[in-house]
Write an enzyme that holds these catalytic residues in place. Structure first.
Site, PDB file in Angstrom:
ATOM      1  N   TYR A  38     -15.055 -16.138 -25.129  1.00 16.61           N
ATOM      2  CA  TYR A  38     -14.024 -17.114 -24.806  1.00 16.61           C
ATOM      3  C   TYR A  38     -13.454 -17.667 -26.100  1.00 16.61           C
ATOM      4  O   TYR A  38     -13.395 -16.958 -27.103  1.00 16.61           O
ATOM      5  CB  TYR A  38     -14.619 -18.172 -23.844  1.00 16.61           C
ATOM      6  CG  TYR A  38     -13.537 -18.792 -23.008  1.00 16.61           C
ATOM      7  CD1 TYR A  38     -12.693 -18.004 -22.229  1.00 16.61           C
ATOM      8  CD2 TYR A  38     -13.312 -20.159 -23.048  1.00 16.61           C
ATOM      9  CE1 TYR A  38     -11.657 -18.554 -21.520  1.00 16.61           C
ATOM     10  CE2 TYR A  38     -12.282 -20.724 -22.323  1.00 16.61           C
ATOM     11  CZ  TYR A  38     -11.455 -19.920 -21.565  1.00 16.61           C
ATOM     12  OH  TYR A  38     -10.424 -20.462 -20.859  1.00 16.61           O
ATOM     13  N   LYS A  93     -15.297  -1.821   2.018  1.00 16.34           N
ATOM     14  CA  LYS A  93     -14.641  -0.777   1.214  1.00 16.34           C
ATOM     15  C   LYS A  93     -15.007  -0.952  -0.253  1.00 16.34           C
ATOM     16  O   LYS A  93     -15.216   0.022  -0.969  1.00 16.34           O
ATOM     17  CB  LYS A  93     -13.124  -0.842   1.400  1.00 16.34           C
ATOM     18  CG  LYS A  93     -12.658  -0.519   2.814  1.00 16.34           C
ATOM     19  CD  LYS A  93     -12.569   0.975   3.070  1.00 16.34           C
ATOM     20  CE  LYS A  93     -12.441   1.231   4.568  1.00 16.34           C
ATOM     21  NZ  LYS A  93     -12.233   2.626   4.915  1.00 16.34           N
ATOM     22  N   ASP A 161      -5.807   4.336   5.147  1.00 17.84           N
ATOM     23  CA  ASP A 161      -5.837   4.741   6.564  1.00 17.84           C
ATOM     24  C   ASP A 161      -4.863   5.876   6.840  1.00 17.84           C
ATOM     25  O   ASP A 161      -5.068   6.646   7.778  1.00 17.84           O
ATOM     26  CB  ASP A 161      -5.528   3.550   7.473  1.00 17.84           C
ATOM     27  CG  ASP A 161      -6.555   2.466   7.273  1.00 17.84           C
ATOM     28  OD1 ASP A 161      -7.686   2.627   7.726  1.00 17.84           O
ATOM     29  OD2 ASP A 161      -6.222   1.467   6.600  1.00 17.84           O
ATOM     30  N   ALA A 194       0.169   8.116  17.593  1.00 20.04           N
ATOM     31  CA  ALA A 194       1.335   8.276  16.710  1.00 20.04           C
ATOM     32  C   ALA A 194       1.414   7.092  15.755  1.00 20.04           C
ATOM     33  O   ALA A 194       2.491   6.669  15.362  1.00 20.04           O
ATOM     34  CB  ALA A 194       2.606   8.413  17.544  1.00 20.04           C
ATOM     35  N   ALA A 197      -2.299   6.766  10.875  1.00 25.10           N
ATOM     36  CA  ALA A 197      -3.197   7.877  10.558  1.00 25.10           C
ATOM     37  C   ALA A 197      -2.676   9.169  11.176  1.00 25.10           C
ATOM     38  O   ALA A 197      -2.719  10.237  10.552  1.00 25.10           O
ATOM     39  CB  ALA A 197      -4.604   7.570  11.054  1.00 25.10           C
ATOM     40  N   ASN A 285     -12.343   5.413  17.076  1.00 22.94           N
ATOM     41  CA  ASN A 285     -13.592   4.724  16.726  1.00 22.94           C
ATOM     42  C   ASN A 285     -13.748   3.421  17.493  1.00 22.94           C
ATOM     43  O   ASN A 285     -12.768   2.708  17.630  1.00 22.94           O
ATOM     44  CB  ASN A 285     -13.593   4.396  15.226  1.00 22.94           C
ATOM     45  CG  ASN A 285     -14.394   5.399  14.430  1.00 22.94           C
ATOM     46  OD1 ASN A 285     -15.324   5.997  14.948  1.00 22.94           O
ATOM     47  ND2 ASN A 285     -14.020   5.551  13.181  1.00 22.94           N
ATOM     48  N   ASN A 317     -12.712   8.500   6.214  1.00 26.38           N
ATOM     49  CA  ASN A 317     -12.029   8.464   4.920  1.00 26.38           C
ATOM     50  C   ASN A 317     -12.944   8.114   3.734  1.00 26.38           C
ATOM     51  O   ASN A 317     -12.527   8.230   2.590  1.00 26.38           O
ATOM     52  CB  ASN A 317     -10.773   7.580   4.965  1.00 26.38           C
ATOM     53  CG  ASN A 317     -11.018   6.215   5.566  1.00 26.38           C
ATOM     54  OD1 ASN A 317     -12.135   5.704   5.532  1.00 26.38           O
ATOM     55  ND2 ASN A 317      -9.974   5.611   6.113  1.00 26.38           N
TER      56      ASN A 317
HETATM   57  O1  OAA Z   1     -13.453   2.107   7.916  1.00 24.27           O
HETATM   58  C1  OAA Z   1     -13.540   3.214   8.465  1.00 24.27           C
HETATM   59  O2  OAA Z   1     -14.612   3.723   8.849  1.00 24.27           O
HETATM   60  C2  OAA Z   1     -12.312   4.035   8.611  1.00 24.27           C
HETATM   61  C3  OAA Z   1     -11.113   3.197   8.460  1.00 24.27           C
HETATM   62  O3  OAA Z   1     -10.580   3.009   7.386  1.00 24.27           O
HETATM   63  C4  OAA Z   1     -10.576   2.530   9.652  1.00 24.27           C
HETATM   64  O4  OAA Z   1     -11.057   2.805  10.757  1.00 24.27           O
HETATM   65  O5  OAA Z   1      -9.656   1.712   9.490  1.00 24.27           O
HETATM   66 MG    MG Z   2      -9.134   1.390   7.478  1.00 25.74          MG
END
Ligand code: OAA
Ligand code: MG
Length: 415
Positions: A38, A93, A161, A194, A197, A285, A317
């Site tokens: 710093y 993520k 996505d 549609a 994804a 999912n 993904n």
């Molecule tokens: O998170 C996941 O497994 C896949 C994804 O990006 C989603 O479903 O939006």
């Molecule tokens: Mg996602």
């Protein structure tokens, strides 16, 4: 199910709330350390960066940091639950970026009024990061958001996505079609769904050789065809000049079903109508368009994939986004272009053809063997070869296509 519910809540709550934290990479014990970290020492890198912005890669964490940014308008398959509710997914993520590709990642959830507000917000903070992973933003806004941000930012901006899903789905599809003895350029595709994804997947299949006229995409109104007047510009890309109107019309003799829609929308009768040796990726999912048990009970010549980890051929993904960003960051790519995306597709697809090492098998105690075939068209997420193979292919593609600022490949990949 309730057991997993409590386990998941406890996992997120204990021993400290959330899944990520910041750690220090430099000593900060002595007063001398602080004088460097710093004031006054920090002024030196400030001056260096002010005189040349590229020095931010040299003196700050920019080059290894990816922002995971959402507005919570399309959280997984759960819908529009707002930015704050999306935070566990975005932290998730970030966890995966670190775990699989040693990328430091921070989650940002944006509350905004207009799409332009969102774009402006992300643009305004983009220079902080080496890359931006857009996540769980609903269609059609996600298309404009990504397009604008790519234009306005000079770091990679990637809507996971769309493209992460499309890259992994295309990799699995190429392998599944090969195993079924089908050619991508004469296969007939039915895509139920549609959204972001679906459109990205079918666009990627076309880049891999599928013919647009062999694609039948369906939304809630049925087949997307050239005489419909309710199509946005993105769906219109897949308007088929056909008299077919329903799922039953198009599924007859189709080679491929790709589901990115909702639970149980594909029936046993539908599957029975498909061409010999079909490929069915039911990726809704957590509940697929058709349960694998039911599909396999109807016919024994199909290859089945889902989005779930508890069945063979999980199409997710996570097989892509940590590694495509690793490859992009390593050579300081300015964008993630089609060449890099296709390099990722083929690197993932080819890895599934390699013999599987013991350590990968050990990570999946419920499976006794894994070898290229109907039950193994994609590598497993825990496969440590994904990092070097995919990242290197992506880096090389960035260099070859002229978007990399660094033109030597890294030799080591550590997590
Ligand atoms: O998170 C996941 O497994 C896949 C994804 O990006 C989603 O479903 O939006
Ligand atoms: Mg996602």
């Amino acid at each position: 199910m309730s057991d997993i519910r409590q386990q998941a809540l406890d996992y997120h709550e204990f021993p400290v709330p959330g899944k990520t934290a910041v750690c220090l990479t430099k000593p900060a014990q002595s007063s001398h350390d602080l004088a460097l970290a710093y004031s006054p020492g920090v002024a030196e890198p400030v001056r260096e960066i002010a005189s040349n912005p590229e020095n931010a890669y040299r003196y700050t964490n920019k080059g290894n940091t990816v922002a995971v940014i959402s507005n919570g308008t399309a959280i997984l398959g759960l819908g529009n639950l707002g930015p704050l509710a999306s935070k566990p997914v975005m932290e998730g993520k970030s966890l995966l970026f670190k775990r699989f590709a040693n990328i430091d990642s921070i989650d940002i959830e944006v509350k905004h009024r207009t799409t332009e507000d969102f774009i402006n917000t992300v643009e305004a903070i983009a220079d902080t990061f080496g890359g931006i992973n857009l996540e769980d933003i609903k269609a059609p806004e996600c298309f404009e958001i990504e397009r604008e941000l790519i234009k306005r930012c000079n770091i990679p901006v990637f809507h996971d996505d769309q493209h992460g899903t499309a890259i992994v789905t295309a990799a699995g599809m190429i392998n599944a079609l090969e195993i079924q003895g089908k050619k991508i350029d004469d296969a007939v595709f039915v895509c139920l769904g549609a959204g972001a994804a679906a459109i990205a997947c079918m666009s990627m299949f076309v880049k891999c050789g599928a013919l647009r006229e062999n694609v039948y995409m369906l939304d809630r109104q049925g087949v997307i065809h050239t005489r419909r007047e309710d199509l946005n510009e993105y769906k219109a890309l897949f308007a088929n000049n056909t008299d077919k109107r329903t799922l039953q019309d198009v599924i007859k003799d189709a080679d491929v079903f790709l589901g990115l829609s909702g639970a149980d929308l594909l029936t046993a009768d539908d599957i029975a109508l498909m061409a010999p040796n079909p490929v069915i990726f039911a990726c809704s999912n957590p509940d697929p368009e058709i349960k694998p048990e039911l599909a396999h009970a109807i016919r024994n010549d199909l290859i089945m994939g889902t989005g779930r980890s508890d069945y063979p051929n999980q199409v997710n993904n996570v097989l892509c986004f940590p590694f495509i960003f690793r490859g992009a960051l390593d050579v300081r790519a300015q964008v993630i272009n089609d060449e890099m995306k296709l390099a990722a597709v083929y690197a993932i697809a080819n890895l599934a053809k390699e013999p599987v090492p013991e350590e990968v098998l050990a990570a999946y105690p419920k499976v006794s063997s894994l070898s290229f075939g109907a039950e193994y068209v994609l590598p497993k997420p825990m496969d440590p070869r994904l990092l070097p193979n995919v990242a290197r292919a992506v880096s090389q593609a960035a260099i070859d296509s002229g978007v990399a600022k660094i033109t030597t490949l890294p030799t080591e990949y550590n997590v």
